[in-house]
Design an enzyme around this catalytic site. Structure first.
Site, mmCIF file in Angstrom:
data_model
loop_
_atom_site.group_PDB
_atom_site.id
_atom_site.type_symbol
_atom_site.label_atom_id
_atom_site.label_comp_id
_atom_site.label_asym_id
_atom_site.label_seq_id
_atom_site.Cartn_x
_atom_site.Cartn_y
_atom_site.Cartn_z
ATOM 1 C CB ALA A 188 2.340 7.088 -5.876
ATOM 2 C CG PHE A 245 -1.967 -1.016 0.842
ATOM 3 C CD1 PHE A 245 -2.117 -2.526 0.683
ATOM 4 C CD2 PHE A 245 -3.554 -0.538 0.423
ATOM 5 C CE1 PHE A 245 -3.014 -2.983 0.073
ATOM 6 C CE2 PHE A 245 -4.681 -0.573 -0.365
ATOM 7 C CZ PHE A 245 -4.252 -2.362 0.007
ATOM 8 C CB CYS A 302 -14.399 -0.080 1.293
ATOM 9 S SG CYS A 302 -15.914 -1.937 1.468
ATOM 10 N N GLY A 352 -10.107 4.611 -4.449
ATOM 11 C CA GLY A 352 -11.300 4.710 -5.060
ATOM 12 C C GLY A 352 -12.083 3.273 -4.063
HETATM 13 P P1 NAD Z 1 -22.783 -4.762 -2.444
HETATM 14 O O1 NAD Z 1 -23.803 -3.738 -2.669
HETATM 15 O O2 NAD Z 1 -21.875 -5.489 -3.720
HETATM 16 O O3 NAD Z 1 -24.098 -5.948 -2.080
HETATM 17 C C1 NAD Z 1 -25.298 -5.928 -1.321
HETATM 18 C C2 NAD Z 1 -26.170 -6.825 -1.798
HETATM 19 O O4 NAD Z 1 -26.984 -7.123 -0.468
HETATM 20 C C3 NAD Z 1 -27.029 -6.467 -3.369
HETATM 21 O O5 NAD Z 1 -26.657 -7.223 -3.539
HETATM 22 C C4 NAD Z 1 -28.337 -6.007 -2.203
HETATM 23 O O6 NAD Z 1 -29.638 -6.967 -3.242
HETATM 24 C C5 NAD Z 1 -28.529 -6.813 -0.836
HETATM 25 N N1 NAD Z 1 -29.131 -6.230 0.508
HETATM 26 C C6 NAD Z 1 -29.544 -4.895 0.854
HETATM 27 N N2 NAD Z 1 -30.350 -5.373 1.038
HETATM 28 C C7 NAD Z 1 -31.197 -6.429 1.699
HETATM 29 C C8 NAD Z 1 -31.705 -7.022 2.856
HETATM 30 N N3 NAD Z 1 -32.569 -6.269 3.007
HETATM 31 N N4 NAD Z 1 -31.646 -8.134 2.461
HETATM 32 C C9 NAD Z 1 -31.183 -8.787 1.945
HETATM 33 N N5 NAD Z 1 -30.113 -8.475 1.004
HETATM 34 C C10 NAD Z 1 -30.313 -7.456 1.104
HETATM 35 O O7 NAD Z 1 -22.197 -4.774 -1.189
HETATM 36 P P2 NAD Z 1 -20.764 -4.897 -0.587
HETATM 37 O O8 NAD Z 1 -19.624 -4.650 -1.710
HETATM 38 O O9 NAD Z 1 -20.920 -6.881 -0.911
HETATM 39 O O10 NAD Z 1 -20.659 -4.762 0.450
HETATM 40 C C11 NAD Z 1 -21.400 -5.530 1.868
HETATM 41 C C12 NAD Z 1 -20.630 -5.095 3.007
HETATM 42 O O11 NAD Z 1 -19.266 -5.336 3.435
HETATM 43 C C13 NAD Z 1 -19.941 -3.474 3.310
HETATM 44 O O12 NAD Z 1 -20.811 -3.234 4.686
HETATM 45 C C14 NAD Z 1 -19.235 -3.122 2.894
HETATM 46 O O13 NAD Z 1 -19.067 -1.535 3.618
HETATM 47 C C15 NAD Z 1 -18.667 -4.190 3.713
HETATM 48 N N6 NAD Z 1 -17.832 -4.987 2.832
HETATM 49 C C16 NAD Z 1 -16.909 -4.836 1.406
HETATM 50 C C17 NAD Z 1 -16.301 -5.342 0.737
HETATM 51 C C18 NAD Z 1 -15.770 -5.318 -0.723
HETATM 52 O O14 NAD Z 1 -14.913 -5.513 -1.467
HETATM 53 N N7 NAD Z 1 -17.183 -5.033 -1.079
HETATM 54 C C19 NAD Z 1 -15.152 -5.650 1.914
HETATM 55 C C20 NAD Z 1 -15.022 -6.088 3.449
HETATM 56 C C21 NAD Z 1 -15.636 -5.670 3.556
HETATM 57 C C1 UGA Z 2 -10.066 -2.366 0.663
HETATM 58 C C2 UGA Z 2 -8.913 -3.405 1.810
HETATM 59 O O1 UGA Z 2 -8.008 -3.701 1.119
HETATM 60 C C3 UGA Z 2 -9.775 -4.613 2.191
HETATM 61 O O2 UGA Z 2 -8.969 -5.233 3.039
HETATM 62 C C4 UGA Z 2 -11.316 -4.786 2.783
HETATM 63 O O3 UGA Z 2 -11.476 -6.062 3.282
HETATM 64 C C5 UGA Z 2 -12.207 -3.657 1.805
HETATM 65 O O4 UGA Z 2 -11.833 -2.227 1.667
HETATM 66 C C6 UGA Z 2 -13.132 -3.119 2.522
HETATM 67 O O5 UGA Z 2 -13.472 -3.078 3.296
HETATM 68 O O6 UGA Z 2 -14.581 -3.435 1.417
HETATM 69 P P1 UGA Z 2 -11.062 -2.371 -2.058
HETATM 70 O O7 UGA Z 2 -11.612 -1.883 -1.675
HETATM 71 O O8 UGA Z 2 -11.309 -3.935 -2.813
HETATM 72 O O9 UGA Z 2 -10.776 -3.318 -0.668
HETATM 73 O O10 UGA Z 2 -8.972 -2.926 -2.795
HETATM 74 P P2 UGA Z 2 -7.703 -1.989 -1.929
HETATM 75 O O11 UGA Z 2 -6.660 -3.084 -3.380
HETATM 76 O O12 UGA Z 2 -7.849 -2.226 -0.637
HETATM 77 O O13 UGA Z 2 -7.696 -0.242 -3.145
HETATM 78 C C7 UGA Z 2 -8.661 0.337 -2.041
HETATM 79 C C8 UGA Z 2 -7.982 2.132 -3.411
HETATM 80 O O14 UGA Z 2 -6.626 1.758 -3.559
HETATM 81 C C9 UGA Z 2 -7.824 1.439 -5.561
HETATM 82 O O15 UGA Z 2 -8.196 1.631 -5.640
HETATM 83 C C10 UGA Z 2 -6.580 0.760 -5.028
HETATM 84 O O16 UGA Z 2 -6.176 0.919 -6.752
HETATM 85 C C11 UGA Z 2 -6.008 2.236 -4.479
HETATM 86 N N1 UGA Z 2 -4.739 1.730 -4.166
HETATM 87 C C12 UGA Z 2 -4.189 0.681 -3.583
HETATM 88 C C13 UGA Z 2 -3.555 2.690 -4.192
HETATM 89 O O17 UGA Z 2 -3.516 3.638 -5.204
HETATM 90 N N2 UGA Z 2 -2.457 2.060 -3.588
HETATM 91 C C14 UGA Z 2 -1.821 1.170 -3.172
HETATM 92 O O18 UGA Z 2 -1.186 1.442 -2.812
HETATM 93 C C15 UGA Z 2 -2.953 0.498 -3.025
#
Ligand code: NAD
Ligand code: UGA
Length: 440
Positions: free
Chosen positions: A253, A250, A261, A258
């Site tokens: 630069a 991480f 999360c 984006g």
């Molecule tokens: P997402 O938007 O991709 O998926 C959420 C799903 O939940 C959708 O399919 C939606 O239709 C469904 N949903 C909404 N309300 C509902 C309900 N009442 N009952 C059943 N289904 C319902 O979201 P995501 O990216 O999987 O993120 C989910 C959570 O996990 C968030 O809090 C996020 O911050 C966290 N998180 C995400 C990531 C990631 O990489 N995307 C990683 C770690 C944690």
């Molecule tokens: C991030 C965390 O890495 C996960 O551990 C966490 O579970 C997740 O958020 C979440 O809570 O949803 P993610 O957003 O999928 O995962 O992807 P990353 O690989 O972390 O990248 C995030 C952003 O930072 C991207 O836009 C990436 O291009 C940027 N980035 C990452 C940089 O600009 N520089 C780096 O050195 C690393």
């Protein structure tokens, strides 16, 4: 074999459900989005995630993974219910908990036997207790349950491998027996398990994301200083990364972080701090640097042209917020595209998988089928996503196709000397004076 219900089949829910099925459990995955579920029943995935399709298909065929829109069906035999619904940004930067509330209410109404409710969604500190209250208030008759926080740390683009190879599992609960049963589910992953209270587990998730975002903003700030002093941020990061206390990860630069999360979670943590009377100075700086960094690539272009981008045609190489995903949530390309479009530039775009999603958000972008079509007659190219396939492009051909050979490398994919030798006016991020490695 355990009976597991997963609520919400987005990135986290679909990966979690499928992976637990692959570990031999019986999983019913539920979503309120009927189209998603209808497609999943045909093994059509709602997201692009390497390796996930094959795993879904295999576990469906084995009868361990089923999809449904019915809470009743999903909860029928469930011993564990994972809440994996979205927690998007609310109006003031707080986490919007409406989907978590809806899920908790439905669980309360339809659970028939003792249940461990596991919160995998990223939720503000205190939400575990709040969910327990909602369930208690909405049960028709008292059935025992426990709430355990089990935050998810997977990254999009490598979600399957991250799930199976976690650095740690964090479990928070006031009910140690429940935490232990959830720990048993995770034992096959052979990672350290941190058991703590609910609020601490919820904070570990926010603190982890905020720290990673801080590392990115830190290296972006250093990159800007490198540009003014003639140092190369890539080599600076390498030199720093060998120090075990710093680590190599991480420190890339670029155009700023984006995704779904980091932007929302840093904001939500700052919001939590503020409403409780703490001034989150560092988090504020992390967000400010990220906003500045997203526009840095455009400032470089304006500097080269000595003014506006109006009337120019600019190609965006990569649109997704990172490589190996089609997710466009909070992608830096949106900030860059909107800025260019707003100032009268014509914007063209190419991404290996995110063009369909990007087109819905940026209808003004002319999407093309490959990087060479993108380069044809453009005044400049901006690299916004570090896809591997971009590293192998025939850059001589790209240069010949362009109207003006200006290459703004927002992800430091290319070597400045090489690009300058080919004849590009090249600008990387933090790679010495004007992207060159001039000493001085
Ligand atoms: P997402 O938007 O991709 O998926 C959420 C799903 O939940 C959708 O399919 C939606 O239709 C469904 N949903 C909404 N309300 C509902 C309900 N009442 N009952 C059943 N289904 C319902 O979201 P995501 O990216 O999987 O993120 C989910 C959570 O996990 C968030 O809090 C996020 O911050 C966290 N998180 C995400 C990531 C990631 O990489 N995307 C990683 C770690 C944690
Ligand atoms: C991030 C965390 O890495 C996960 O551990 C966490 O579970 C997740 O958020 C979440 O809570 O949803 P993610 O957003 O999928 O995962 O992807 P990353 O690989 O972390 O990248 C995030 C952003 O930072 C991207 O836009 C990436 O291009 C940027 N980035 C990452 C940089 O600009 N520089 C780096 O050195 C690393």
């Amino acid at each position: 074999m355990r009976n597991i219900c997963v609520i919400g089949v987005g990135y986290v829910g679909l990966v979690t459900g499928t992976a637990f099925a692959d570990l031999g459990n019986r999983v019913r995955a539920l979503d309120i989005n009927e189209e998603r579920i209808a497609n999943l029943k045909k093994a059509i995935l709602p997201i692009y995630e390497p390796g996930l399709g094959e795993l879904v298909e295999r576990n469906m065929k084995a009868g361990r993974l089923q999809f449904t829109t019915s809470y009743q069906e999903a909860l029928e035999d469930a011993e564990f219910a994972f809440i994996c619904v979205g927690t998007p940004e609310g109006v003031d930067g707080e986490a919007d908990l409406q989907y978590v509330r809806a899920a908790a209410e439905e669980i309360a109404r339809l659970m028939k036997k003792p249940l461990i409710i596991i919160n995998k969604s990223t939720v503000p500190v205190g939400t575990g207790d709040w969910v327990a209250n909602i369930v208690r208030e909405n049960q028709k008759e008292p059935i025992p349950f426990a709430v355990v926080s089990c935050p998810e740390f997977l990254r999009e683009g490598s979600a399957v491998s991250d799930f199976f190879n976690p650095d740690r599992t964090v479990l928070g609960s006031m009910d140690l027996e429940a935490a232990d049963r959830v720990a048993q589910l995770h034992l096959p992953l052979r990672a350290p398990i941190v058991v703590t209270d609910l609020r601490t587990a919820e904070m570990i998730k926010y603190a982890s994301n905020a720290f990673l975002a801080t590392k990115i903003s830190f290296i972006n700030e250093i990159s800007n200083i490198c540009e003014t002093l003639g140092a190369d941020v890539k080599e600076v990061a390498t030199g720093m990364g060998y120090d075990k206390r710093i680590g190599p990860h991480f420190l890339e630069a670029g155009v700023g972080y984006g995704g779904s999360c980091f932007p929302k979670d840093v904001k939500a943590l700052a919001y939590m701090a503020q409403v409780h009377g703490t001034h989150p100075q560092l988090l504020q700086a992390v967000m400010d640097i990220n906003d500045y960094q997203r526009r840095h690539v455009v400032r470089k272009l304006e500097e080269i042209w000595g003014g506006s981008v109006s009337g120019k045609t600019i190609g965006l190489l990569g649109l997704a917020f990172k490589q190996n995903t089609d997710d466009m949530r909070e992608a830096p390309s949106i900030t860059v595209g909107d800025y260019l479009n707003g100032r009268g530039a014509k914007v063209r775009g190419y991404d290996p998988v995110a063009m369909k999603n990007a087109g819905k958000i940026m209808p003004y972008v002319e999407m093309v089928d490959d990087p060479y079509l993108l380069a044809k007659d453009v005044d400049a190219l901006i690299v916004l996503t570090p896809w591997n396939e971009f590293k192998q492009l025939d850059m001589r051909k790209i240069k010949e196709l362009m109207k003006e050979p200006i290459l703004i490398d927002g992800r430091n994919l290319y070597e400045p000397d090489l690009m300058q030798n080919i004849g590009f006016t090249y600008r990387g991020i933090g790679r010495g004076y004007d992207g060159t490695k001039t000493n001085g």
